[in-house]
Design a protein around this motif. Structure first.
Motif, PDB file in Angstrom:
ATOM      1  N   GLU A 111       0.964  -1.300   0.094  1.00 35.04           N
ATOM      2  CA  GLU A 111      -0.035   0.119  -0.075  1.00 35.04           C
ATOM      3  C   GLU A 111       0.958   1.179  -0.058  1.00 35.04           C
ATOM      4  N   LEU A 112       0.494   2.373  -0.816  1.00 39.15           N
ATOM      5  CA  LEU A 112       1.120   3.599  -0.773  1.00 39.15           C
ATOM      6  C   LEU A 112       0.958   4.350   0.481  1.00 39.15           C
ATOM      7  N   ARG A 113       2.069   4.608   1.294  1.00 42.60           N
ATOM      8  CA  ARG A 113       1.885   5.474   2.422  1.00 42.60           C
ATOM      9  C   ARG A 113       2.741   6.749   2.482  1.00 42.60           C
ATOM     10  N   HIS A 114       2.613   7.714   3.227  1.00 42.17           N
ATOM     11  CA  HIS A 114       3.556   8.627   3.469  1.00 42.17           C
ATOM     12  C   HIS A 114       4.238   8.584   4.784  1.00 42.17           C
ATOM     13  N   ALA A 115       5.701   8.812   4.630  1.00 40.25           N
ATOM     14  CA  ALA A 115       6.354   8.668   5.711  1.00 40.25           C
ATOM     15  C   ALA A 115       6.939  10.174   6.157  1.00 40.25           C
ATOM     16  N   PRO A 116       6.697  10.705   7.279  1.00 39.73           N
ATOM     17  CA  PRO A 116       7.185  11.957   7.430  1.00 39.73           C
ATOM     18  C   PRO A 116       8.751  12.218   7.830  1.00 39.73           C
ATOM     19  N   ALA A 117       9.208  13.470   7.801  1.00 37.24           N
ATOM     20  CA  ALA A 117      10.598  13.714   8.058  1.00 37.24           C
ATOM     21  C   ALA A 117      10.715  13.203   9.468  1.00 37.24           C
ATOM     22  N   VAL A 118      11.812  12.688   9.647  1.00 37.27           N
ATOM     23  CA  VAL A 118      12.248  12.339  11.126  1.00 37.27           C
ATOM     24  C   VAL A 118      13.879  12.274  11.320  1.00 37.27           C
ATOM     25  N   THR A 119      14.363  12.594  12.331  1.00 37.57           N
ATOM     26  CA  THR A 119      15.790  12.468  12.913  1.00 37.57           C
ATOM     27  C   THR A 119      16.157  10.827  12.835  1.00 37.57           C
ATOM     28  N   VAL A 120      17.340  10.575  12.678  1.00 36.05           N
ATOM     29  CA  VAL A 120      17.564   9.056  12.922  1.00 36.05           C
ATOM     30  C   VAL A 120      19.108   8.874  13.076  1.00 36.05           C
ATOM     31  N   VAL A 121      19.354   7.927  13.925  1.00 36.82           N
ATOM     32  CA  VAL A 121      20.748   7.535  14.118  1.00 36.82           C
ATOM     33  C   VAL A 121      20.873   6.115  13.562  1.00 36.82           C
ATOM     34  N   SER A 122      21.929   6.107  12.844  1.00 33.86           N
ATOM     35  CA  SER A 122      22.351   4.768  12.093  1.00 33.86           C
ATOM     36  C   SER A 122      23.797   4.148  12.628  1.00 33.86           C
ATOM     37  N   ALA A 123      23.883   3.009  12.348  1.00 30.30           N
ATOM     38  CA  ALA A 123      25.267   2.168  12.384  1.00 30.30           C
ATOM     39  C   ALA A 123      25.203   1.089  11.201  1.00 30.30           C
ATOM     40  N   LEU A 124      26.503   0.825  11.088  1.00 32.21           N
ATOM     41  CA  LEU A 124      26.667  -0.193  10.073  1.00 32.21           C
ATOM     42  C   LEU A 124      27.014  -1.587  10.809  1.00 32.21           C
ATOM     43  N   VAL A 125      26.321  -2.495  10.323  1.00 34.68           N
ATOM     44  CA  VAL A 125      26.751  -3.895  10.832  1.00 34.68           C
ATOM     45  C   VAL A 125      27.742  -4.365   9.870  1.00 34.68           C
ATOM     46  N   HIS A 126      28.822  -4.889  10.306  1.00 34.09           N
ATOM     47  CA  HIS A 126      29.876  -5.368   9.527  1.00 34.09           C
ATOM     48  C   HIS A 126      29.807  -6.917   9.349  1.00 34.09           C
ATOM     49  N   GLY A 127      30.113  -7.327   8.125  1.00 37.37           N
ATOM     50  CA  GLY A 127      30.206  -8.865   7.970  1.00 37.37           C
ATOM     51  C   GLY A 127      29.267  -9.853   8.416  1.00 37.37           C
ATOM     52  N   THR A 128      27.844  -9.619   7.984  1.00 34.50           N
ATOM     53  CA  THR A 128      26.844 -10.441   8.195  1.00 34.50           C
ATOM     54  C   THR A 128      26.842 -11.688   7.148  1.00 34.50           C
ATOM     55  N   PRO A 129      26.594 -12.946   7.705  1.00 35.75           N
ATOM     56  CA  PRO A 129      26.702 -13.794   6.633  1.00 35.75           C
ATOM     57  C   PRO A 129      25.454 -13.615   5.293  1.00 35.75           C
ATOM     58  N   PRO A 130      25.918 -14.049   4.309  1.00 30.07           N
ATOM     59  CA  PRO A 130      25.068 -13.870   3.046  1.00 30.07           C
ATOM     60  C   PRO A 130      23.500 -14.374   2.962  1.00 30.07           C
ATOM     61  N   GLY A 131      23.164 -15.301   3.841  1.00 31.10           N
ATOM     62  CA  GLY A 131      22.011 -15.785   3.840  1.00 31.10           C
ATOM     63  C   GLY A 131      21.654 -16.749   2.657  1.00 31.10           C
ATOM     64  N   ARG A 132      22.702 -17.533   2.476  1.00 28.64           N
ATOM     65  CA  ARG A 132      22.607 -18.423   1.274  1.00 28.64           C
ATOM     66  C   ARG A 132      21.728 -19.715   1.764  1.00 28.64           C
ATOM     67  N   THR A 186      19.106   1.370  11.864  1.00 26.26           N
ATOM     68  CA  THR A 186      18.572   2.589  12.142  1.00 26.26           C
ATOM     69  C   THR A 186      17.358   2.720  13.300  1.00 26.26           C
ATOM     70  N   VAL A 187      17.429   3.818  14.112  1.00 23.14           N
ATOM     71  CA  VAL A 187      16.566   4.157  15.030  1.00 23.14           C
ATOM     72  C   VAL A 187      16.085   5.564  14.939  1.00 23.14           C
ATOM     73  N   PRO A 188      14.652   5.683  14.626  1.00 23.89           N
ATOM     74  CA  PRO A 188      14.068   7.329  14.712  1.00 23.89           C
ATOM     75  C   PRO A 188      14.031   7.749  16.015  1.00 23.89           C
TER      76      PRO A 188
END
Length: 270
Positions: A111-132, A186-188
């Motif tokens: 369904e098409l929705r509208h997401a408002p602007a928000v401040t977020v904090v993000s982090a990179l998760v290194h080296g997760t298995p590719p899920g094969r 990411t967390v808002p």
């Protein structure tokens, strides 16, 4: 001596089952006629037949039954371990049944929705298995979930409040060290943290956007992820599947993807 027919009636085991247990060494006849192959059983073998039946009815494999019968001192421990495995499998099966019922009942569709602007904090998760395979996928899910928990704790410690559900997104850029894939968690938040964040965390403003969103019940799997992508594409050729973000809820996964900038769709009322 009892004929195989009489022993079969007495133990409620078919002659075919008795022949199978003989071949597997679980219940060897007292005598076997070398010329005719005719099997005869001793009355004292009824107890072993009863034990074999109990263990097989409990869902044990022939190999497991053999171990229990050969090592009676370990029988209680082996049966307890088997019970725990069966209960775990039953819980997983019940979860799958509930997820299947939810999928067929709800018929999830984007369904098409509208997401408002928000401040977020993000982090990179290194080296997760590719899920094969299922194991790799589960390992990656566990690593991502743990990274989200650490991120929420860091944001809270820095004086910001999480105001929405955390999400994850696949980072499609090629990792410099080749240890990919990478995921971004990411967390808002209700605004920039008042204290300094640990190294590796990024604060940014997520702009308002229109996006296609779909909720699929049950735990996250590679098959469900792929199904979600296909339904997104079917919903709109203008959906940017390279930027799919996923929120993992207790009862399922909500996946959302924005429209390509400047293309397609109708701006929804804010």
């Amino acid at each position: 001596m009892l004929s195989i027919s009489d022993f079969s009636d007495m133990c409620h085991l078919s002659p075919q089952a008795l022949r199978f247990y003989h071949a597997e060494g679980l219940l060897v006849p007292a005598e076997v006629d070398e010329r005719t192959g005719y099997r005869s059983y001793d009355f004292t073998q009824v107890e072993r037949a009863m034990l074999v039946t109990l263990l097989r009815d409990a869902g044990m494999s022939v190999k497991q039954v053999r171990v229990v019968l050969d090592e009676p001192d370990r029988a209680v421990a082996l049966l307890t371990g088997h019970r725990d495995e069966v209960e775990q499998q039953q819980r997983a099966q019940n979860e799958a049944i509930e997820a299947a019922l939810s999928v067929f009942a709800a018929q999830p569709a984007p369904e098409l929705r509208h997401a408002p602007a928000v401040t977020v904090v993000s982090a990179l998760v290194h080296g997760t298995p590719p899920g094969r395979d299922a194991q790799e996928w589960a390992e990656a899910e566990a690593m991502i979930d743990a990274a989200i928990e650490r991120l929420v704790a860091a944001v809270t410690d820095a004086g910001a409040a999480v105001i929405g559900h955390p999400w994850r997104m696949l980072d499609l850029k090629t990792p410099e060290d080749g240890m990919g894939p990478f995921w971004i968690v990411t967390v808002p938040v209700d605004g920039p943290p008042v204290q300094e964040l640990p190294d590796g965390l990024e604060v940014r403003e997520e702009p308002a956007r229109d996006e296609w969103s779909i909720f699929i019940p049950g735990r996250n799997t590679m098959a469900k992820f792929s199904t979600m992508v296909l339904r997104m594409i079917d919903a709109s050729p203008d959906v940017n599947t390279a930027r799919i973000r996923q929120e993992v809820h207790p009862d399922g996964v909500r996946s959302s993807a924005p429209l390509f900038e400047g293309e397609g769709g109708v701006r929804l009322a804010e």
